[in-house]
Design a protein around this motif. Sequence first.
Motif, mmCIF file in Angstrom:
data_model
loop_
_atom_site.group_PDB
_atom_site.id
_atom_site.type_symbol
_atom_site.label_atom_id
_atom_site.label_comp_id
_atom_site.label_asym_id
_atom_site.label_seq_id
_atom_site.Cartn_x
_atom_site.Cartn_y
_atom_site.Cartn_z
ATOM 1 N N GLU A 4 1.016 -1.303 -0.066
ATOM 2 C CA GLU A 4 0.058 0.059 0.054
ATOM 3 C C GLU A 4 1.025 1.251 -0.087
ATOM 4 O O GLU A 4 1.850 1.239 0.688
ATOM 5 C CB GLU A 4 -1.111 0.097 1.282
ATOM 6 C CG GLU A 4 -1.986 1.139 1.311
ATOM 7 C CD GLU A 4 -3.005 1.208 0.174
ATOM 8 O OE1 GLU A 4 -2.916 2.019 -0.580
ATOM 9 O OE2 GLU A 4 -3.742 -0.028 0.441
ATOM 10 N N PHE A 6 1.321 5.069 1.251
ATOM 11 C CA PHE A 6 0.541 5.696 2.295
ATOM 12 C C PHE A 6 1.418 6.844 2.502
ATOM 13 O O PHE A 6 2.659 6.957 2.643
ATOM 14 C CB PHE A 6 0.436 5.076 3.551
ATOM 15 C CG PHE A 6 -0.026 5.689 4.796
ATOM 16 C CD1 PHE A 6 -1.007 6.493 4.902
ATOM 17 C CD2 PHE A 6 0.700 5.593 6.082
ATOM 18 C CE1 PHE A 6 -1.605 7.159 5.965
ATOM 19 C CE2 PHE A 6 0.401 6.416 6.934
ATOM 20 C CZ PHE A 6 -0.911 6.953 7.045
ATOM 21 N N ASP A 55 -3.196 -7.869 4.713
ATOM 22 C CA ASP A 55 -4.094 -6.758 3.894
ATOM 23 C C ASP A 55 -3.530 -5.401 4.458
ATOM 24 O O ASP A 55 -3.488 -5.535 5.754
ATOM 25 C CB ASP A 55 -5.365 -7.118 3.606
ATOM 26 C CG ASP A 55 -6.169 -6.195 2.771
ATOM 27 O OD1 ASP A 55 -5.351 -5.426 1.912
ATOM 28 O OD2 ASP A 55 -7.069 -6.457 2.451
ATOM 29 N N THR A 57 -4.692 -1.046 4.046
ATOM 30 C CA THR A 57 -5.486 -0.044 3.245
ATOM 31 C C THR A 57 -5.435 1.134 4.017
ATOM 32 O O THR A 57 -4.949 1.179 5.273
ATOM 33 C CB THR A 57 -6.877 -0.612 3.144
ATOM 34 O OG1 THR A 57 -7.565 0.190 2.389
ATOM 35 C CG2 THR A 57 -7.455 -0.609 4.429
ATOM 36 N N LEU A 69 -2.872 4.340 8.082
ATOM 37 C CA LEU A 69 -2.660 2.963 7.614
ATOM 38 C C LEU A 69 -3.467 1.765 8.459
ATOM 39 O O LEU A 69 -2.881 1.878 9.646
ATOM 40 C CB LEU A 69 -1.354 2.793 7.263
ATOM 41 C CG LEU A 69 -0.951 1.324 6.581
ATOM 42 C CD1 LEU A 69 -1.289 1.335 5.111
ATOM 43 C CD2 LEU A 69 0.573 0.983 6.740
ATOM 44 N N ARG A 111 -11.648 -3.486 0.645
ATOM 45 C CA ARG A 111 -11.755 -3.538 -0.918
ATOM 46 C C ARG A 111 -12.894 -3.355 -1.695
ATOM 47 O O ARG A 111 -12.666 -2.985 -2.949
ATOM 48 C CB ARG A 111 -11.141 -5.040 -0.967
ATOM 49 C CG ARG A 111 -9.831 -5.324 -0.359
ATOM 50 C CD ARG A 111 -8.651 -4.341 -1.186
ATOM 51 N NE ARG A 111 -7.504 -4.620 -0.379
ATOM 52 C CZ ARG A 111 -6.816 -3.486 -0.258
ATOM 53 N NH1 ARG A 111 -6.994 -2.316 -0.903
ATOM 54 N NH2 ARG A 111 -5.553 -3.593 0.239
#
Length: 136
Positions: A4, A6, A55, A57, A69, A111
């Motif tokens: 990811e 960020f 995961d 995001t 985050l 997601r």
Amino acid sequence: FALEVFDDGLGGGPRLYAGGFFGSSGPNSVNRIARWNGASWEPLGHGLTGGAVHDLTVFADVPNGRKSLFAGGSFLTAGGVSAPRVARWNGVEWSAVGGGSTITLLLQWCRSKESAMAPSVGSTPVGNSRSLVLPR
């Protein structure tokens, strides 16, 4: 592996974050999650322990709208704090997020960009980012 981009808002600009089931990068201990600084991977505090990151995001926290985050996975602690399965990195430190049993719904919601996957998870638009409201 989870990747990811960020921007923690602390002046370094957007950076690449990687999560998984790794403990080090070269001589650096990174404990399941690391940030690329342009030359090497660096740790995020004491990292995550007790399992893997599945995961990552980014969401804007409500009500202040500052982005954080979020990591989800099978880990049990984040930065030395009990945070089973879900944790928030604000650019400086880790914190727990709600109950760990919400991980599957949380990650599906993250997601899908849908705001109504579960009654305990909701969203509020903040600019071009999504905002996450979790039970406390």
